[in-house]
Write a protein that holds these residues in place. Structure first.
Motif, PDB file in Angstrom:
ATOM      1  N   LEU A 248     -28.461  38.661   6.140  1.00 14.52           N
ATOM      2  CA  LEU A 248     -27.102  38.230   6.501  1.00 14.52           C
ATOM      3  C   LEU A 248     -26.059  39.117   5.828  1.00 14.52           C
ATOM      4  O   LEU A 248     -25.090  39.548   6.452  1.00 14.52           O
ATOM      5  N   SER A 249     -26.273  39.398   4.546  1.00 14.48           N
ATOM      6  CA  SER A 249     -25.326  40.242   3.810  1.00 14.48           C
ATOM      7  C   SER A 249     -25.324  41.667   4.353  1.00 14.48           C
ATOM      8  O   SER A 249     -24.258  42.276   4.517  1.00 14.48           O
ATOM      9  N   LEU A 250     -26.496  42.206   4.648  1.00 15.82           N
ATOM     10  CA  LEU A 250     -26.584  43.577   5.157  1.00 15.82           C
ATOM     11  C   LEU A 250     -25.936  43.696   6.533  1.00 15.82           C
ATOM     12  O   LEU A 250     -25.266  44.689   6.827  1.00 15.82           O
ATOM     13  N   THR A 251     -26.133  42.701   7.389  1.00 16.26           N
ATOM     14  CA  THR A 251     -25.525  42.721   8.724  1.00 16.26           C
ATOM     15  C   THR A 251     -24.002  42.732   8.627  1.00 16.26           C
ATOM     16  O   THR A 251     -23.327  43.434   9.386  1.00 16.26           O
ATOM     17  N   LEU A 252     -23.467  41.964   7.686  1.00 14.91           N
ATOM     18  CA  LEU A 252     -22.012  41.953   7.491  1.00 14.91           C
ATOM     19  C   LEU A 252     -21.507  43.318   7.031  1.00 14.91           C
ATOM     20  O   LEU A 252     -20.453  43.788   7.476  1.00 14.91           O
ATOM     21  N   LYS A 253     -22.265  43.983   6.158  1.00 14.53           N
ATOM     22  CA  LYS A 253     -21.869  45.312   5.695  1.00 14.53           C
ATOM     23  C   LYS A 253     -21.935  46.336   6.829  1.00 14.53           C
ATOM     24  O   LYS A 253     -21.104  47.245   6.899  1.00 14.53           O
TER      25      LYS A 253
ATOM     26  N   GLU B 139     -33.715  41.201  14.962  1.00 16.59           N
ATOM     27  CA  GLU B 139     -32.855  40.739  16.050  1.00 16.59           C
ATOM     28  C   GLU B 139     -31.473  40.375  15.523  1.00 16.59           C
ATOM     29  O   GLU B 139     -30.463  40.635  16.165  1.00 16.59           O
ATOM     30  N   TYR B 140     -31.420  39.749  14.349  1.00 21.69           N
ATOM     31  CA  TYR B 140     -30.123  39.413  13.780  1.00 21.69           C
ATOM     32  C   TYR B 140     -29.402  40.669  13.286  1.00 21.69           C
ATOM     33  O   TYR B 140     -28.172  40.773  13.384  1.00 21.69           O
ATOM     34  N   LEU B 141     -30.159  41.635  12.771  1.00 22.72           N
ATOM     35  CA  LEU B 141     -29.568  42.887  12.289  1.00 22.72           C
ATOM     36  C   LEU B 141     -28.878  43.638  13.424  1.00 22.72           C
ATOM     37  O   LEU B 141     -27.869  44.309  13.218  1.00 22.72           O
ATOM     38  N   LYS B 142     -29.404  43.503  14.626  1.00 23.37           N
ATOM     39  CA  LYS B 142     -28.813  44.165  15.791  1.00 23.37           C
ATOM     40  C   LYS B 142     -27.456  43.571  16.148  1.00 23.37           C
ATOM     41  O   LYS B 142     -26.654  44.233  16.818  1.00 23.37           O
ATOM     42  N   SER B 143     -27.200  42.319  15.746  1.00 22.26           N
ATOM     43  CA  SER B 143     -25.920  41.703  16.088  1.00 22.26           C
ATOM     44  C   SER B 143     -24.762  42.353  15.343  1.00 22.26           C
ATOM     45  O   SER B 143     -23.607  42.248  15.773  1.00 22.26           O
ATOM     46  N   GLY B 144     -25.038  43.012  14.201  1.00 25.58           N
ATOM     47  CA  GLY B 144     -23.987  43.732  13.480  1.00 25.58           C
ATOM     48  C   GLY B 144     -23.664  45.056  14.144  1.00 25.58           C
ATOM     49  O   GLY B 144     -22.512  45.306  14.527  1.00 25.58           O
ATOM     50  N   ARG B 145     -24.680  45.884  14.293  1.00 22.37           N
ATOM     51  CA  ARG B 145     -24.565  47.161  14.989  1.00 22.37           C
ATOM     52  C   ARG B 145     -25.920  47.494  15.596  1.00 22.37           C
ATOM     53  O   ARG B 145     -26.956  47.086  15.050  1.00 22.37           O
ATOM     54  N   PRO B 146     -25.967  48.223  16.700  1.00 16.44           N
ATOM     55  CA  PRO B 146     -27.262  48.625  17.252  1.00 16.44           C
ATOM     56  C   PRO B 146     -28.053  49.469  16.263  1.00 16.44           C
ATOM     57  O   PRO B 146     -27.475  50.190  15.439  1.00 16.44           O
ATOM     58  N   LEU B 147     -29.362  49.365  16.334  1.00 19.93           N
ATOM     59  CA  LEU B 147     -30.213  50.118  15.421  1.00 19.93           C
ATOM     60  C   LEU B 147     -30.117  51.607  15.703  1.00 19.93           C
ATOM     61  O   LEU B 147     -30.028  52.034  16.863  1.00 19.93           O
TER      62      LEU B 147
END
Length: 499
Positions: free
Chosen positions: A133-138, A186-194
């Protein structure tokens, strides 16, 4: 004769009834027909079970037991019934995606916007590790930018996820951990595409997890996986960058003028290596562009870098002793500035198998301008960024950032407070305040020129992140295996897959 006529009448009546039934079926929609057939099958199945001695109440009890068993299995796997598998998770994400923004041009309508990615994040956040969650926000706030930086932070967070992981009962680590990582990704992709490098690392990690033996204890398996992640970071990133720097430094000559665009971690290490370990003095032109202004990060790091105690320039910034730096924006890059450039170094987001460079938007423009003036263009790229995909334009696959980043004036984009007399006169005339006015009102200065651009029907603002550079505009690709032409990318890909 009478029997014959009766038979013919009954047959004609049957045909008429069947035609009426067919006409009624034709009037029904496809969805209604499917539901009708489903009900008929269920009725036939219930009739067969009832004929075999199973009552309707017993059938309902059996169905309820099956639902409870499926829910218990999903709970044992650490998820709810709706998110038991990665396929169900993807269906959930597709259902939560909002329709495309009408202000996105139709040509780029197939690309996901930030709003579409963020719409799916609350749906699966309950199965995601807090570090993810923290990494996705960053990622989404651009606190971590760059292919290598994003890859390194992702692998370090995966190490934390693996350390905190506990294998459920009646499950194996090799199978369950892979599914758990799929939820995190899948959640990491919601921040930015891989990025391409992140995709390659994820495939490698899942393969390593599948190779863990069933007989290995959980603590030992987690220790092995964490050690492999550390080795991967050291070999594929740190040592690769060191080899790339040593290979690329041969193309830097004392007294030459080097041009670079934006910020690349390996290029920053290259410039530092040239003056710290080789003692070369050269001129550096940093070209930058909106809205991220990544070139400012490179400039700031070079200014703050000081030579060590062993040097004669102890405590003196390298920009005063070895490097003369010039910072310009992309729209200010004129032909007079390019006349003095001896070599161009570019970073890379990915190298495609057809030799094309996928990098920050604006890279193709610089490469084409320098190629026309016979200035050699070199790209520094690790093999982890190589992709077997083929792309002919930057429209098929790209990343759409928030268009408001181009409209609003962020702190890094504010003009200097002290303005020249000519600029003040121009602002006064634009605001329509007349000759006597000496300054524009504060509210008019703060308002962006396109503040209400969404209300203009014929205006679309597009903020794409990457562009594609053809291989004919690139002289060499510097990798950890040497300096090669762009046409040799498939060879490196084959060697990379074989290892």
């Amino acid at each position: 004769m009478e029997d014959t006529t009766k038979d013919s009448k009954s047959a004609s009546g049957t045909v008429a009834v069947s035609k009426v039934v067919e006409d009624e079926e034709k009037k029904l929609s496809n969805k209604e027909l499917k539901e009708l057939k489903k009900k008929e099958k269920a009725a036939k199945r219930a009739a067969r079970k009832e004929a075999s001695g199973i009552s309707i109440e017993q059938q309902e009890q059996m169905t309820e037991k099956k639902k409870q068993k499926a829910a218990a299995t999903a709970a044992a796997a650490g998820t709810t019934g709706a998110t038991a598998t990665a396929s169900n998770l993807k269906k959930q994400l597709n259902q939560t995606r909002i329709k495309g923004d009408k202000k996105v041009p139709h040509l780029f309508g197939h690309l996901e916007t930030r709003e579409q990615r963020n719409a799916s994040s609350p749906t699966i956040s309950h199965v995601v590790h807090p570090a993810i969650l923290s990494l996705t926000l960053k990622y989404s706030s651009y606190s971590i930018v760059g292919s290598v930086a994003r890859l390194t932070n992702m692998l370090l967070v995966f190490k934390q996820v693996i350390r905190d992981y506990v294998t459920p009962q009646n499950m194996t680590l090799a199978r369950h951990l892979t599914g758990l990582l799929s939820h995190q990704i899948e959640y990491l992709k919601s921040g930015r595409p891989l990025s391409v490098s992140m995709g390659n690392a994820i495939r490698w990690l899942k393969q390593e997890i599948s190779h863990v033996s069933i007989d290995t204890s959980e603590a030992k398996a987690k220790e092995i996986l964490c050690q492999k992640i550390d080795d991967f970071i050291k070999e594929k990133i740190e040592l690769s960058d060191r080899l790339i720097v040593e290979n690329a430094s041969k193309h830097v000559v004392s007294g030459s003028t080097i041009l670079t665009y934006g910020h690349s971690q390996v290029l920053e290490e290259l410039f530092e290596y040239c003056f710290v370990e080789q003692g070369k003095k050269f001129n550096l032109i940093i070209v930058d562009s909106r809205p991220l202004f990544e070139g400012k990060k490179l400039l700031r790091n070079l200014i703050n870098k000081e030579l060590g105690e062993t040097s004669d320039y102890n405590g003196i910034p390298i920009t005063k002793s070895h490097i003369s730096v010039q910072y310009v924006l992309l729209n200010s890059l004129s032909s007079t500035l390019l006349e003095d450039v001896d070599c161009v170094f570019l970073g890379a987001h990915a190298m495609l198998s057809n030799g094309r460079l996928f990098a920050r938007v604006g890279t193709a423009l610089i490469a084409m301008m320098c190629h026309r003036r016979n200035i050699p263009v070199l790209t520094c790229c690790e093999s982890i960024k190589f992709s077997d995909k083929v792309q002919l334009d930057s429209v098929t696959n790209n990343e759409l950032a928030d268009p408001e980043d181009l409209i609003t004036n962020n702190n890094s984009m504010q003009p200097p407070e002290k303005k020249s007399f000519a600029l003040e006169q121009f602002l006064n005339q634009t605001a329509g305040t007349g000759k006597g006015a000496s300054q524009v009102s504060d509210t008019e200065e703060k308002d962006a020129p396109l503040k209400n651009w969404k209300n203009i029907s014929g205006l679309n603002v597009l903020n794409i992140m990457y562009d594609l550079t053809p291989p004919e505009y690139i002289n060499k690709v510097v990798t950890e295996v040497g300096s090669l032409p762009p046409s040799s990318v498939p060879v490196i890909l084959r060697e990379y897959k074989s290892t």
